[in-house]
Scaffold this active site. Sequence first.
Site, PDB file in Angstrom:
ATOM      1  N   GLY A  74       3.737  -9.822  -0.067  1.00 50.84           N
ATOM      2  CA  GLY A  74       4.171 -10.064  -1.440  1.00 50.84           C
ATOM      3  C   GLY A  74       3.274 -10.950  -2.273  1.00 50.84           C
ATOM      4  N   ASN A  86       0.756 -10.062  -4.333  1.00 49.43           N
ATOM      5  CA  ASN A  86       0.644  -9.508  -5.687  1.00 49.43           C
ATOM      6  C   ASN A  86       1.969  -9.629  -6.431  1.00 49.43           C
ATOM      7  OD1 ASN A  86      -1.970  -8.482  -6.603  1.00 49.43           O
ATOM      8  ND2 ASN A  86      -1.914  -7.302  -4.710  1.00 49.43           N
ATOM      9  N   MET A 146       4.008   0.294   1.120  1.00 48.94           N
ATOM     10  CA  MET A 146       3.372   1.224   2.045  1.00 48.94           C
ATOM     11  C   MET A 146       4.263   2.447   2.320  1.00 48.94           C
ATOM     12  SD  MET A 146       0.634  -0.430   2.222  1.00 48.94           S
ATOM     13  CE  MET A 146      -0.302   0.511   3.398  1.00 48.94           C
ATOM     14  N   ILE A 203       4.828   6.554   0.504  1.00 48.25           N
ATOM     15  CA  ILE A 203       4.496   7.487  -0.570  1.00 48.25           C
ATOM     16  C   ILE A 203       5.798   7.939  -1.219  1.00 48.25           C
ATOM     17  CG2 ILE A 203       3.454   9.711  -1.079  1.00 48.25           C
ATOM     18  CD1 ILE A 203       1.313   8.965   0.930  1.00 48.25           C
ATOM     19  N   ASN A 248       0.444   0.942  -9.794  1.00 51.75           N
ATOM     20  CA  ASN A 248       0.096   0.507  -8.442  1.00 51.75           C
ATOM     21  C   ASN A 248      -1.220  -0.252  -8.496  1.00 51.75           C
ATOM     22  OD1 ASN A 248       0.190   0.439  -5.534  1.00 51.75           O
ATOM     23  ND2 ASN A 248      -1.297   2.112  -5.490  1.00 51.75           N
ATOM     24  N   HIS A 259      -4.566  -0.928  -6.090  1.00 53.32           N
ATOM     25  CA  HIS A 259      -5.230  -0.389  -4.901  1.00 53.32           C
ATOM     26  C   HIS A 259      -6.515  -1.172  -4.636  1.00 53.32           C
ATOM     27  CE1 HIS A 259      -6.138   2.565  -1.865  1.00 53.32           C
ATOM     28  NE2 HIS A 259      -7.358   2.676  -2.352  1.00 53.32           N
ATOM     29  N   GLU A 291       1.497  12.335  -8.707  1.00 55.34           N
ATOM     30  CA  GLU A 291       1.829  12.997  -7.446  1.00 55.34           C
ATOM     31  C   GLU A 291       0.710  12.950  -6.410  1.00 55.34           C
ATOM     32  OE1 GLU A 291       4.603  14.440 -10.525  1.00 55.34           O
ATOM     33  OE2 GLU A 291       2.438  14.183 -10.482  1.00 55.34           O
TER      34      GLU A 291
END
Length: 188
Positions: A18, A20, A95, A97, A112, A114, A147
């Site tokens: 946690g 971020n 983590m 999808i 998000n 990355h 997607e």
Amino acid sequence: MHNKLKKIRIAIFISGRGSNMESLIKSSENKKFPALVSVIISNNELANGVQLAKNYNVPVKIFDKKKFNKSQFEVFCHKVLLNYKIEMICLAGFMQILSKNFIGKWRNRIINIHPSYLPDNKGLNAQKQALEKKASFTGCTVHFVNEEIDAGEIILQEKIKIIHRDNLQTLSNRILEKEHVIYPKALK
């Protein structure tokens, strides 16, 4: 009379420590920051971020992946998001999808972070991918979720030079420091 800034209500999805999430919570404590962290949702009851969120008095909802399948998780999340009148979702070390159906319901309202300079090194172990390719730089990217994995429209990126003495840990730490800076900026 001055106008009080109306903050958008956000939910943060986490699976781990946690860090971020914490940078977003701290940013949202500033009166001028345009977002309010209204709820944290975790798919891991053992995530360190769960206690961290509680320390900031942010409500936490846990739908552990060992107890709920993906579709149950998403149904429960959707209810929580509506209950808290959430306007935007921030994934922070989440983590799992999300399904096309869930993403469709929240189109252009999920972002998000990355740990790579997208479109390079999508998916898991992005830092390791960069080192194995002997890349000269990597970075971090905040993007909209669509997607496809790590393929949504880019909001903000930061490049990080890979130095000869970098290993997985040092590179990951340097990227994470930048993530804590750009995620609140991108949300703003």
